[in-house]
Design a protein around this motif. Structure first.
Motif, PDB file in Angstrom:
ATOM      1  N   HIS A 104     -30.819  17.899 -24.202  1.00 17.58           N
ATOM      2  CA  HIS A 104     -30.325  18.673 -22.836  1.00 17.58           C
ATOM      3  C   HIS A 104     -31.644  19.168 -22.642  1.00 17.58           C
ATOM      4  O   HIS A 104     -31.788  19.245 -21.229  1.00 17.58           O
ATOM      5  CB  HIS A 104     -29.319  19.732 -23.435  1.00 17.58           C
ATOM      6  CG  HIS A 104     -28.620  20.490 -22.359  1.00 17.58           C
ATOM      7  ND1 HIS A 104     -27.694  21.263 -22.610  1.00 17.58           N
ATOM      8  CD2 HIS A 104     -28.740  20.513 -20.974  1.00 17.58           C
ATOM      9  CE1 HIS A 104     -27.141  21.652 -21.516  1.00 17.58           C
ATOM     10  NE2 HIS A 104     -27.826  21.159 -20.338  1.00 17.58           N
TER      11      HIS A 104
ATOM     12  N   HIS B  74     -30.511  25.981 -15.615  1.00 15.25           N
ATOM     13  CA  HIS B  74     -30.885  25.479 -17.071  1.00 15.25           C
ATOM     14  C   HIS B  74     -31.775  26.619 -17.675  1.00 15.25           C
ATOM     15  O   HIS B  74     -31.417  27.096 -18.799  1.00 15.25           O
ATOM     16  CB  HIS B  74     -31.396  23.914 -17.265  1.00 15.25           C
ATOM     17  CG  HIS B  74     -30.314  22.997 -17.215  1.00 15.25           C
ATOM     18  ND1 HIS B  74     -29.803  22.401 -16.071  1.00 15.25           N
ATOM     19  CD2 HIS B  74     -29.527  22.445 -18.217  1.00 15.25           C
ATOM     20  CE1 HIS B  74     -28.821  21.607 -16.257  1.00 15.25           C
ATOM     21  NE2 HIS B  74     -28.478  21.817 -17.713  1.00 15.25           N
TER      22      HIS B  74
ATOM     23  N   TRP C 267     -20.645  24.995 -13.983  1.00 15.46           N
ATOM     24  CA  TRP C 267     -21.111  26.182 -14.640  1.00 15.46           C
ATOM     25  C   TRP C 267     -20.066  27.082 -14.662  1.00 15.46           C
ATOM     26  O   TRP C 267     -19.378  27.255 -13.536  1.00 15.46           O
ATOM     27  CB  TRP C 267     -22.275  26.616 -13.942  1.00 15.46           C
ATOM     28  CG  TRP C 267     -23.599  25.600 -13.992  1.00 15.46           C
ATOM     29  CD1 TRP C 267     -23.655  24.452 -12.891  1.00 15.46           C
ATOM     30  CD2 TRP C 267     -24.517  25.281 -14.857  1.00 15.46           C
ATOM     31  NE1 TRP C 267     -24.907  23.667 -13.320  1.00 15.46           N
ATOM     32  CE2 TRP C 267     -25.407  24.296 -14.539  1.00 15.46           C
ATOM     33  CE3 TRP C 267     -24.792  26.214 -15.896  1.00 15.46           C
ATOM     34  CZ2 TRP C 267     -26.538  23.644 -15.215  1.00 15.46           C
ATOM     35  CZ3 TRP C 267     -26.080  25.784 -16.486  1.00 15.46           C
ATOM     36  CH2 TRP C 267     -26.834  24.578 -16.339  1.00 15.46           C
TER      37      TRP C 267
ATOM     38  N   ASP D  36     -23.183  26.065 -19.425  1.00 11.65           N
ATOM     39  CA  ASP D  36     -23.124  24.958 -18.819  1.00 11.65           C
ATOM     40  C   ASP D  36     -22.146  24.114 -19.335  1.00 11.65           C
ATOM     41  O   ASP D  36     -21.691  24.064 -20.501  1.00 11.65           O
ATOM     42  CB  ASP D  36     -24.516  24.101 -19.436  1.00 11.65           C
ATOM     43  CG  ASP D  36     -24.873  22.894 -18.529  1.00 11.65           C
ATOM     44  OD1 ASP D  36     -23.933  22.107 -18.197  1.00 11.65           O
ATOM     45  OD2 ASP D  36     -26.100  22.297 -18.746  1.00 11.65           O
TER      46      ASP D  36
ATOM     47  N   TRP E  98     -21.431  20.947 -18.089  1.00 12.54           N
ATOM     48  CA  TRP E  98     -21.380  19.521 -17.933  1.00 12.54           C
ATOM     49  C   TRP E  98     -21.293  18.797 -19.230  1.00 12.54           C
ATOM     50  O   TRP E  98     -21.792  19.310 -20.224  1.00 12.54           O
ATOM     51  CB  TRP E  98     -22.973  19.186 -17.750  1.00 12.54           C
ATOM     52  CG  TRP E  98     -23.399  19.498 -16.060  1.00 12.54           C
ATOM     53  CD1 TRP E  98     -23.114  20.600 -15.501  1.00 12.54           C
ATOM     54  CD2 TRP E  98     -23.890  18.632 -15.184  1.00 12.54           C
ATOM     55  NE1 TRP E  98     -23.487  20.253 -14.069  1.00 12.54           N
ATOM     56  CE2 TRP E  98     -23.988  19.089 -13.747  1.00 12.54           C
ATOM     57  CE3 TRP E  98     -24.224  17.157 -15.226  1.00 12.54           C
ATOM     58  CZ2 TRP E  98     -24.661  18.726 -12.678  1.00 12.54           C
ATOM     59  CZ3 TRP E  98     -24.657  16.386 -14.009  1.00 12.54           C
ATOM     60  CH2 TRP E  98     -24.799  17.264 -12.782  1.00 12.54           C
TER      61      TRP E  98
ATOM     62  N   HIS F  79     -22.928  16.794 -21.015  1.00 14.14           N
ATOM     63  CA  HIS F  79     -24.231  16.509 -21.666  1.00 14.14           C
ATOM     64  C   HIS F  79     -24.455  17.822 -22.444  1.00 14.14           C
ATOM     65  O   HIS F  79     -25.372  17.629 -23.527  1.00 14.14           O
ATOM     66  CB  HIS F  79     -25.383  16.174 -20.728  1.00 14.14           C
ATOM     67  CG  HIS F  79     -25.906  17.345 -19.629  1.00 14.14           C
ATOM     68  ND1 HIS F  79     -26.195  16.913 -18.593  1.00 14.14           N
ATOM     69  CD2 HIS F  79     -26.015  18.710 -19.999  1.00 14.14           C
ATOM     70  CE1 HIS F  79     -26.556  18.031 -17.738  1.00 14.14           C
ATOM     71  NE2 HIS F  79     -26.332  19.065 -18.726  1.00 14.14           N
TER      72      HIS F  79
HETATM   73 FE   LIG Z   1     -27.046  20.831 -18.642  1.00 20.76          FE
END
Ligand SMILES: [Fe+2]
Length: 207
Positions: free
Chosen positions: A37, A89, A138, A171, A173, A175
């Motif tokens: 990540h 991030h 998010w 987060d 996402w 991933h």
């Molecule tokens: Fe991310």
């Protein structure tokens, strides 16, 4: 080094160091997930951003200026996406800590109680936002006016461009959790809220 080379070097955005070791959030977020990540995804956004803005009039802007300058502009979407993902991030890493969760500091806790009733209701609203965000995005705790609110944003979108002050983020996402939780986003979100969320960071952001 020429003046131009110095100016170009000075304009490069950097990948900030992680605020902890890559195994610090294990087992909620494994070192494997964190390594990919941070080292691949976050680094990728920073590297792509630097390539996209090199030699353009946007090269001298701060990350926040870039986000505000490119938000909502269809011809600047790639720059916005990579700038906002870089910012989001860095903010996400700081929203987590080893042995997080628990009780927020007093001033934040009081604000949470005023805005949501109690801490559990606030966590529940964050979990709902995180699990109902369709696709990538998010979940955020933000300050809007003098009240706390929960927001969810899609893809790279950030509350910075919506008149709200971010206090913390999760987060969602794939991933962020797929290597550890596969499709079980709710398990990742609840574990983060119970064991990793950094209320001290949110309290600092209250200002
Ligand atoms: Fe991310």
């Amino acid at each position: 080094m020429s003046t131009t080379e110095i100016a170009e070097k000075a304009a490069l955005h950097e990948l900030p160091p992680l605020p902890y070791a890559d195994n610090a959030l294990d087992p909620v977020i494994s070192a494997n997930t964190l390594g990919f990540h941070y080292g691949k995804h976050h680094k990728g956004y920073v590297d792509t951003l630097n390539k996209l803005i090199a030699g353009t009039e946007l090269a001298g802007l701060s990350l926040e200026q870039l986000i505000n300058e490119t938000a909502g502009k269809a011809d600047k979407l790639a720059i916005f996406n990579n700038a906002a993902q870089t910012w989001n991030h860095t903010f996400y890493w700081r929203s987590l800590r080893a042995k997080g969760g628990g009780e927020p500091p007093a001033a934040l806790k009081q604000k949470i109680e005023t805005s949501f009733g109690n801490l559990d209701a606030c966590k529940k609203e964050l979990a709902t936002a995180a699990t109902t965000q369709f696709g990538s995005g998010w979940a955020w705790l933000v300050l809007e006016g003098d009240k706390l609110k929960v927001l969810k944003t899609g893809n790279a979108e950030t509350p910075l461009t919506k008149g709200a002050k971010p206090l913390l983020t999760i987060d969602v996402w794939e991933h962020a959790y797929y290597l550890d939780y596969q499709n079980r986003r709710a398990d990742y979100v609840n574990a983060v809220l119970d064991k990793l969320i950094n209320w001290d960071f949110a309290a600092e952001n209250l200002g």
